[in-house]
Design a protein around this motif. Structure first.
Motif, PDB file in Angstrom:
ATOM      1  N   VAL A   1       0.841  -1.198   0.000  1.00  0.00           N
ATOM      2  CA  VAL A   1       0.000   0.000   0.000  1.00  0.00           C
ATOM      3  C   VAL A   1       0.877   1.249   0.000  1.00  0.00           C
ATOM      4  CG1 VAL A   1      -1.718   1.308   1.307  1.00  0.00           C
ATOM      5  CG2 VAL A   1      -1.944  -1.168   1.082  1.00  0.00           C
ATOM      6  N   PHE A   2       1.937   1.233   0.789  1.00  0.00           N
ATOM      7  CA  PHE A   2       2.854   2.376   0.817  1.00  0.00           C
ATOM      8  C   PHE A   2       3.471   2.594  -0.559  1.00  0.00           C
ATOM      9  CE2 PHE A   2       6.907   4.496   1.376  1.00  0.00           C
ATOM     10  CZ  PHE A   2       6.542   5.577   2.160  1.00  0.00           C
ATOM     11  N   ALA A   3       3.841   1.517  -1.218  1.00  0.00           N
ATOM     12  CA  ALA A   3       4.429   1.633  -2.560  1.00  0.00           C
ATOM     13  C   ALA A   3       3.433   2.262  -3.529  1.00  0.00           C
ATOM     14  CB  ALA A   3       4.885   0.268  -3.060  1.00  0.00           C
ATOM     15  N   GLU A   4       2.168   1.895  -3.410  1.00  0.00           N
ATOM     16  CA  GLU A   4       1.131   2.488  -4.260  1.00  0.00           C
ATOM     17  C   GLU A   4       0.980   3.979  -3.959  1.00  0.00           C
ATOM     18  OE1 GLU A   4      -0.735   1.257  -6.797  1.00  0.00           O
ATOM     19  OE2 GLU A   4       0.460  -0.571  -6.677  1.00  0.00           O
ATOM     20  N   LEU A   5       0.981   4.331  -2.686  1.00  0.00           N
ATOM     21  CA  LEU A   5       0.869   5.732  -2.300  1.00  0.00           C
ATOM     22  C   LEU A   5       2.068   6.516  -2.829  1.00  0.00           C
ATOM     23  CD1 LEU A   5      -0.560   7.994  -0.716  1.00  0.00           C
ATOM     24  CD2 LEU A   5       0.771   7.279   1.283  1.00  0.00           C
ATOM     25  N   ARG A   6       3.251   5.966  -2.676  1.00  0.00           N
ATOM     26  CA  ARG A   6       4.459   6.630  -3.177  1.00  0.00           C
ATOM     27  C   ARG A   6       4.373   6.826  -4.686  1.00  0.00           C
ATOM     28  NH1 ARG A   6       9.148   6.351  -5.649  1.00  0.00           N
ATOM     29  NH2 ARG A   6      11.018   7.247  -4.744  1.00  0.00           N
ATOM     30  N   ALA A   7       3.938   5.805  -5.393  1.00  0.00           N
ATOM     31  CA  ALA A   7       3.818   5.911  -6.851  1.00  0.00           C
ATOM     32  C   ALA A   7       2.819   6.998  -7.239  1.00  0.00           C
ATOM     33  CB  ALA A   7       3.402   4.564  -7.438  1.00  0.00           C
ATOM     34  N   ALA A   8       1.731   7.101  -6.481  1.00  0.00           N
ATOM     35  CA  ALA A   8       0.719   8.120  -6.778  1.00  0.00           C
ATOM     36  C   ALA A   8       1.227   9.524  -6.477  1.00  0.00           C
ATOM     37  CB  ALA A   8      -0.550   7.830  -5.983  1.00  0.00           C
ATOM     38  N   LEU A   9       2.050   9.663  -5.449  1.00  0.00           N
ATOM     39  CA  LEU A   9       2.531  10.981  -5.040  1.00  0.00           C
ATOM     40  C   LEU A   9       3.784  11.440  -5.782  1.00  0.00           C
ATOM     41  CD1 LEU A   9       1.993  10.847  -1.171  1.00  0.00           C
ATOM     42  CD2 LEU A   9       0.565  11.951  -2.906  1.00  0.00           C
ATOM     43  N   THR A  10       4.531  10.518  -6.354  1.00  0.00           N
ATOM     44  CA  THR A  10       5.786  10.872  -7.019  1.00  0.00           C
ATOM     45  C   THR A  10       5.605  11.962  -8.078  1.00  0.00           C
ATOM     46  OG1 THR A  10       6.858   8.777  -6.506  1.00  0.00           O
ATOM     47  CG2 THR A  10       7.704   9.977  -8.410  1.00  0.00           C
ATOM     48  N   PRO A  11       4.580  11.900  -8.933  1.00  0.00           N
ATOM     49  CA  PRO A  11       4.425  12.985  -9.913  1.00  0.00           C
ATOM     50  C   PRO A  11       4.132  14.349  -9.272  1.00  0.00           C
ATOM     51  CG  PRO A  11       3.109  11.088 -10.545  1.00  0.00           C
ATOM     52  CD  PRO A  11       3.621  10.830  -9.163  1.00  0.00           C
ATOM     53  N   LEU A  12       3.689  14.350  -8.031  1.00  0.00           N
ATOM     54  CA  LEU A  12       3.361  15.592  -7.335  1.00  0.00           C
ATOM     55  C   LEU A  12       4.528  16.108  -6.495  1.00  0.00           C
ATOM     56  CD1 LEU A  12      -0.169  14.531  -6.049  1.00  0.00           C
ATOM     57  CD2 LEU A  12       0.370  15.800  -8.130  1.00  0.00           C
ATOM     58  N   ALA A  13       5.631  15.383  -6.474  1.00  0.00           N
ATOM     59  CA  ALA A  13       6.743  15.724  -5.585  1.00  0.00           C
ATOM     60  C   ALA A  13       7.367  17.075  -5.914  1.00  0.00           C
ATOM     61  CB  ALA A  13       7.805  14.627  -5.621  1.00  0.00           C
ATOM     62  N   GLU A  14       7.416  17.455  -7.169  1.00  0.00           N
ATOM     63  CA  GLU A  14       7.935  18.765  -7.579  1.00  0.00           C
ATOM     64  C   GLU A  14       9.258  19.113  -6.892  1.00  0.00           C
ATOM     65  OE1 GLU A  14       4.757  21.505  -6.791  1.00  0.00           O
ATOM     66  OE2 GLU A  14       3.555  20.732  -8.433  1.00  0.00           O
ATOM     67  N   GLY A  15      10.228  18.240  -7.034  1.00  0.00           N
ATOM     68  CA  GLY A  15      11.542  18.493  -6.456  1.00  0.00           C
ATOM     69  C   GLY A  15      11.705  18.030  -5.025  1.00  0.00           C
ATOM     70  N   ARG A  16      10.609  17.625  -4.399  1.00  0.00           N
ATOM     71  CA  ARG A  16      10.695  17.096  -3.029  1.00  0.00           C
ATOM     72  C   ARG A  16      10.998  15.614  -3.096  1.00  0.00           C
ATOM     73  NH1 ARG A  16       4.904  19.195  -1.075  1.00  0.00           N
ATOM     74  NH2 ARG A  16       4.446  18.447  -3.159  1.00  0.00           N
ATOM     75  N   ASP A  17      11.543  15.084  -2.028  1.00  0.00           N
ATOM     76  CA  ASP A  17      11.847  13.655  -1.962  1.00  0.00           C
ATOM     77  C   ASP A  17      10.543  12.857  -1.929  1.00  0.00           C
ATOM     78  OD1 ASP A  17      13.428  11.262  -1.513  1.00  0.00           O
ATOM     79  OD2 ASP A  17      12.694  11.367   0.549  1.00  0.00           O
ATOM     80  N   PRO A  18      10.303  11.988  -2.916  1.00  0.00           N
ATOM     81  CA  PRO A  18       9.046  11.239  -2.965  1.00  0.00           C
ATOM     82  C   PRO A  18       8.840  10.314  -1.763  1.00  0.00           C
ATOM     83  CG  PRO A  18      10.327  10.854  -4.972  1.00  0.00           C
ATOM     84  CD  PRO A  18      11.129  11.740  -4.079  1.00  0.00           C
ATOM     85  N   ASP A  19       9.934   9.759  -1.236  1.00  0.00           N
ATOM     86  CA  ASP A  19       9.792   8.892  -0.066  1.00  0.00           C
ATOM     87  C   ASP A  19       9.317   9.690   1.151  1.00  0.00           C
ATOM     88  OD1 ASP A  19      10.546   6.444  -1.241  1.00  0.00           O
ATOM     89  OD2 ASP A  19      12.657   6.977  -1.065  1.00  0.00           O
ATOM     90  N   THR A  20       9.902  10.868   1.348  1.00  0.00           N
ATOM     91  CA  THR A  20       9.496  11.707   2.473  1.00  0.00           C
ATOM     92  C   THR A  20       8.056  12.179   2.286  1.00  0.00           C
ATOM     93  OG1 THR A  20      11.767  12.424   2.826  1.00  0.00           O
ATOM     94  CG2 THR A  20      10.039  13.800   3.774  1.00  0.00           C
TER      95      THR A  20
END
Length: 68
Positions: free
Chosen positions: A8-27
């Motif tokens: 589930v965390f991996a899915e959330l990370r994948a969904a948020l990665t395009p929104l990271a805008e230079g921020r660390d996707p894991d954080t």
């Protein structure tokens, strides 16, 4: 971490990665997971005002995720 929450965390990370805008996707995913977990637990426990739910969701989307 057990396999199911890790997936589930991996899915959330994948969904948020395009929104990271230079921020660390894991954080970003960790903060998102923590925030959502807290909101869900407080809502389920009756600790948050039901009438504030839409405002909370909008703040999460707009401020954390920078979603229009």
């Amino acid at each position: 971490m057990p396999a199911a929450p890790r997936a589930v965390f991996a899915e959330l990370r994948a969904a948020l990665t395009p929104l990271a805008e230079g921020r660390d996707p894991d954080t970003l995913a960790e903060v998102g997971w923590s925030l959502l977990h807290g909101v869900v637990m407080l809502t389920r426990g009756g600790r948050l005002r039901p009438e504030g739910q839409e405002d909370r969701e909008a703040l999460i989307a707009q401020r954390l995720l920078r979603w229009p």
